[in-house]
Structures are given as structure tokens and as C-alpha cells.
Design an enzyme around this catalytic site. Structure first.
Site, PDB file in Angstrom:
ATOM      1  N   GLY A 247     -19.044 -31.217 -11.873  1.00  0.00           N
ATOM      2  CA  GLY A 247     -18.802 -30.193 -12.893  1.00  0.00           C
ATOM      3  C   GLY A 247     -17.359 -30.253 -13.370  1.00  0.00           C
ATOM      4  O   GLY A 247     -16.749 -29.235 -13.700  1.00  0.00           O
TER       5      GLY A 247
ATOM      6  N   GLY B 160     -15.744 -28.793 -16.921  1.00  0.00           N
ATOM      7  CA  GLY B 160     -15.726 -27.364 -17.249  1.00  0.00           C
ATOM      8  C   GLY B 160     -14.330 -26.768 -17.193  1.00  0.00           C
ATOM      9  O   GLY B 160     -13.335 -27.483 -17.042  1.00  0.00           O
ATOM     10  N   GLN B 161     -14.279 -25.440 -17.301  1.00  0.00           N
ATOM     11  CA  GLN B 161     -12.986 -24.744 -17.377  1.00  0.00           C
ATOM     12  C   GLN B 161     -12.133 -25.012 -16.133  1.00  0.00           C
ATOM     13  O   GLN B 161     -10.961 -25.348 -16.236  1.00  0.00           O
ATOM     14  CB  GLN B 161     -13.232 -23.228 -17.517  1.00  0.00           C
ATOM     15  CG  GLN B 161     -11.948 -22.438 -17.735  1.00  0.00           C
ATOM     16  CD  GLN B 161     -12.094 -20.946 -17.445  1.00  0.00           C
ATOM     17  OE1 GLN B 161     -13.074 -20.505 -16.849  1.00  0.00           O
ATOM     18  NE2 GLN B 161     -11.115 -20.166 -17.874  1.00  0.00           N
TER      19      GLN B 161
ATOM     20  N   ASP C  49     -26.010 -35.236 -12.786  1.00  0.00           N
ATOM     21  CA  ASP C  49     -26.799 -34.048 -13.110  1.00  0.00           C
ATOM     22  C   ASP C  49     -27.157 -33.427 -11.756  1.00  0.00           C
ATOM     23  O   ASP C  49     -27.900 -34.032 -10.975  1.00  0.00           O
ATOM     24  CB  ASP C  49     -28.048 -34.510 -13.879  1.00  0.00           C
ATOM     25  CG  ASP C  49     -29.020 -33.365 -14.144  1.00  0.00           C
ATOM     26  OD1 ASP C  49     -28.831 -32.273 -13.575  1.00  0.00           O
ATOM     27  OD2 ASP C  49     -29.982 -33.588 -14.911  1.00  0.00           O
TER      28      ASP C  49
ATOM     29  N   TYR D  27     -27.241 -15.110 -12.267  1.00  0.00           N
ATOM     30  CA  TYR D  27     -25.990 -15.748 -11.852  1.00  0.00           C
ATOM     31  C   TYR D  27     -25.512 -15.165 -10.529  1.00  0.00           C
ATOM     32  O   TYR D  27     -25.184 -15.892  -9.588  1.00  0.00           O
ATOM     33  CB  TYR D  27     -24.955 -15.537 -12.958  1.00  0.00           C
ATOM     34  CG  TYR D  27     -23.582 -16.077 -12.670  1.00  0.00           C
ATOM     35  CD1 TYR D  27     -23.333 -17.442 -12.620  1.00  0.00           C
ATOM     36  CD2 TYR D  27     -22.502 -15.205 -12.482  1.00  0.00           C
ATOM     37  CE1 TYR D  27     -22.055 -17.928 -12.374  1.00  0.00           C
ATOM     38  CE2 TYR D  27     -21.227 -15.683 -12.242  1.00  0.00           C
ATOM     39  CZ  TYR D  27     -21.009 -17.040 -12.190  1.00  0.00           C
ATOM     40  OH  TYR D  27     -19.737 -17.522 -11.953  1.00  0.00           O
TER      41      TYR D  27
ATOM     42  N   LYS E 132     -25.168 -16.825  -6.739  1.00  0.00           N
ATOM     43  CA  LYS E 132     -23.911 -16.915  -5.989  1.00  0.00           C
ATOM     44  C   LYS E 132     -24.097 -16.397  -4.555  1.00  0.00           C
ATOM     45  O   LYS E 132     -23.485 -16.926  -3.627  1.00  0.00           O
ATOM     46  CB  LYS E 132     -22.793 -16.161  -6.716  1.00  0.00           C
ATOM     47  CG  LYS E 132     -22.368 -16.840  -8.016  1.00  0.00           C
ATOM     48  CD  LYS E 132     -21.928 -18.279  -7.784  1.00  0.00           C
ATOM     49  CE  LYS E 132     -21.478 -18.995  -9.027  1.00  0.00           C
ATOM     50  NZ  LYS E 132     -21.192 -20.415  -8.815  1.00  0.00           N
TER      51      LYS E 132
ATOM     52  N   ILE F 127     -11.668 -16.085 -14.721  1.00  0.00           N
ATOM     53  CA  ILE F 127     -10.532 -17.026 -14.697  1.00  0.00           C
ATOM     54  C   ILE F 127      -9.993 -17.216 -16.119  1.00  0.00           C
ATOM     55  O   ILE F 127     -10.758 -17.522 -17.041  1.00  0.00           O
ATOM     56  CB  ILE F 127     -10.953 -18.398 -14.120  1.00  0.00           C
ATOM     57  CG1 ILE F 127     -11.589 -18.246 -12.737  1.00  0.00           C
ATOM     58  CG2 ILE F 127      -9.761 -19.351 -14.078  1.00  0.00           C
ATOM     59  CD1 ILE F 127     -10.656 -17.845 -11.639  1.00  0.00           C
TER      60      ILE F 127
END
Ligand code: SER
Length: 322
Positions: A10, A13-14, A55, A145, A149, A175
Site C-alpha cells: 500500500g 497511499g497517503q 493486490d 472500516y 480495524k 493524518i
């Protein structure tokens, strides 16, 4: 730690876009491998490190990437954030549940030394204390979500206790960063507002002015991940569920802090009911004393030095893009 080879899943991403350069500096670019899926790595990283397409919903791709690149440590940052997860339940289930399971399972089967995984304030729901939410309290999230988690935390603990895999992780607040924008989260307003302030001196916020949420500036988020990874395993009584926190504010307070630097900045509100409902179910501040005591977590940024740094770096980035 310097000879460990690290795979970041990942990575586009951010968080990944800021984590990679830090890991490259700390451990040598030859030891870092970026697992890409959607999106591109920033130009300054792209040609300096190995990349592999992963993936997370495909177990074989993770196992192959670990074996072929002789990986020792895996950071799993792949996740569908809260707002998108409510719209795309199946996608969120595949990535956040199956993907997480695949990463733990592939890591165990290949003898990985350590897995770093990421949880969130979304792992709490409306039955946890909202102010200074303790590390260990009732968790009743009502979003896909958030539920994913809690799954991540419990499975991480399971793989540690039952399978001997050294899994560690934090619960991040929203974040804030300037390199890469988050994708479809509920705390995204706190990043978008800076683009609005710099580009048009205005921003229309999708959360109500008094919605207080815990937030963190990216340098502190990266330091949390790296410090947790580097600390001695014996220090850890918890594993995958550390509250980490540095600041809490409302959209109104953030707008006021921006106005100190850009006096004619204006904020308006057009509330998105579904995102407001998600935000209202989350803590407004976190008690992170467990992380402070067990592995020495200490943030550096608060609201005003974060705003100064964001405005400076994002302004430079946007000017260079013109
Ligand atoms: N930033 C995330 C979101 O808004 C919370 O972990 O979905």
C-alpha cells in the site's frame, strides 16, 4: 535493524508516500521494496527502489513478493478508508479483512520477522468514552472500516500469541500531510482545507464546525511506526492496538489557526450527513499513555506548528506544480 529488507504494502497511499523516504534514509534504499497497487510513487522515489505489484486480496502475490525480494519486515498500509468503505462494502471487505488476513498468513508462512499493521480511532464506537478514550475499553464500531480495524487488531494479537509472528501496530487518528492526499476518509477535511486556503482562500467543510476529532501530523505518524518497529519486543505488553495521539481540534479551530496565517481565509459548511454520522461515532480525543509508557511514544507537533509546516510545504508543492 540495518540489514533487514522491508516491504511496504500500500506504498502509494497517503502514509506510504511519506514512510518510504524515511525508511530509505534509515535503512538504505537498496533494502526497501514498494508494494504498489493503484497509483504511482512520487517521482523522487520511483527510480530509486525496487517495486512490486501487490493486490492484497491475492495471497500468492504477497507470498511471491516476500520470497522473491527476501523480505524480513512487512508494513501493511493497504486499506479502504471509512467513507469509501461505507459505499463499497464488498471492496472494503476484500481489502480490509481478506487482505489483512492474507498479509498475516503470508508473513507467517514465509518466516517474516516482523509485521507492522495500522488500526484507527474508527475501531471505537459510541459506547467507549468519547473524551480521552482509553487504550483498553469497549470497542463497538458501527462502520465497516471500524469493524475491519478491530479485526486487524484481534488477528494481529492472534498471530502473535498463537503463531509466534511479531505483529505490532498503532491506532492512528486522522493524518494530515501535504505530499499525497488521503482517499475517501472522514478526516480528509483537515487536509483539503489547506488546499482551499492556499488556492482560493476558502473551503467548504463537510463536517460541522464543532466536530472534534483526534488528528496527527505525518512526521509524527511516521515516527510512531518506526519507533514501534525498532523497540525491543520485551517492552511491549500490548501489540497491535496502541492509541497514539498528538492533537485534537474542530474544523472551526483549524480554520481559526489557518486565519492567523491567511487572514482573509473563509470557511463555509455544507454538512455531509453520512460522514458526520461516522465522525460522531468516533473519539474526540485519545489517551495514549500506554504507548508513551511501553515504547516511549512522544509527538512533536501540535496545532500551530503543524499549520505553519503544512502551509509552507504545500504552498511550495503547489507552486512547483504550476
Ligand atoms: N482517516 C481515517 C478515515 O477518515 C480514519 O482512520 O477514514
Amino acid at each position: 535493524m540495518s540489514k533487514n529488507r522491508i516491504l511496504v504494502i500500500g506504498s502509494t497511499g497517503q502514509i506510504g508516500s511519506d514512510l518510504l523516504p524515511q525508511l530509505m534514509d534509515l535503512y538504505g534504499q537498496e533494502n526497501i521494496v514498494a508494494g504498489e497497487f493503484n497509483g504511482d510513487l512520487p517521482e523522487e522515489i520511483k527510480n530509486r527502489i525496487a517495486t512490486v505489484s501487490i493486490d492484497v486480496t491475492k495471497y500468492e502475490e504477497i507470498e511471491k513478493a516476500i520470497l522473491e525480494n527476501k523480505i524480513d519486515i512487512v508494513y501493511n498500509l493497504a486499506s479502504i478508508l471509512s467513507t469509501l468503505a461505507e459505499k463499497e462494502n464488498k471492496l472494503a471487505y476484500d481489502v480490509n479483512f481478506n487482505g489483512t488476513f492474507n498479509v498475516f498468513e503470508a508473513s507467517r508462512n514465509t518466516g517474516i520477522k516482523q509485521v507492522i499493521s495500522v488500526s484507527s480511532i474508527a475501531a471505537f464506537g459510541d459506547r467507549a468514552p468519547k473524551i480521552n478514550t482509553p487504550n483498553d475499553t469497549i470497542q463497538n464500531p458501527n462502520t465497516i472500516y471500524g469493524i475491519s480495524k478491530v479485526f486487524t487488531e484481534l488477528m494481529g494479537n492472534y498471530y502473535f500469541e498463537k503463531k509466534g509472528l511479531d505483529v505490532r501496530g498503532v491506532r492512528f487518528p486522522g493524518i494530515i500531510s501535504w505530499k499525497v492526499e488521503p482517499t475517501a476518509g472522514t478526516t480528509d477535511y483537515a487536509v483539503e482545507i489547506f488546499y482551499g486556503a492556499i488556492l482560493s482562500k476558502s473551503y467548504t467543510c463537510f463536517l460541522a464546525p464543532n466536530t472534534r476529532l483526534p488528528m496527527m501530523y505525518m512526521p509524527d505518524a511516521i515516527s510512531a511506526l518506526v519507533s514501534l518497529s525498532e523497540c525491543d519486543s520485551k517492552q511491549l505488553k500490548h501489540r497491535v492496538d496502541y492509541n497514539v495521539s498528538s492533537m485534537s481540534f474542530t474544523p472551526e479551530e483549524l480554520a481559526d489557526a489557518i486565519k492567523c496565517k491567511i487572514p482573509d481565509f473563509e470557511i463555509n459548511y455544507d454538512i455531509d450527513d453520512s460522514r458526520q454520522e461516522i465522525a460522531d461515532s468516533w473519539p474526540s480525543s485519545l489517551d495514549d499513555s500506554v504507548a508513551r509508557n511501553e515504547w516511549g511514544w512522544r509527538p512533536k507537533y501540535h496545532l500551530s506548528n503543524m499549520v505553519d509546516d503544512m502551509l509552507e510545504n504545500l504552498t511550495n508543492k503547489l507552486e512547483n506544480q504550476r
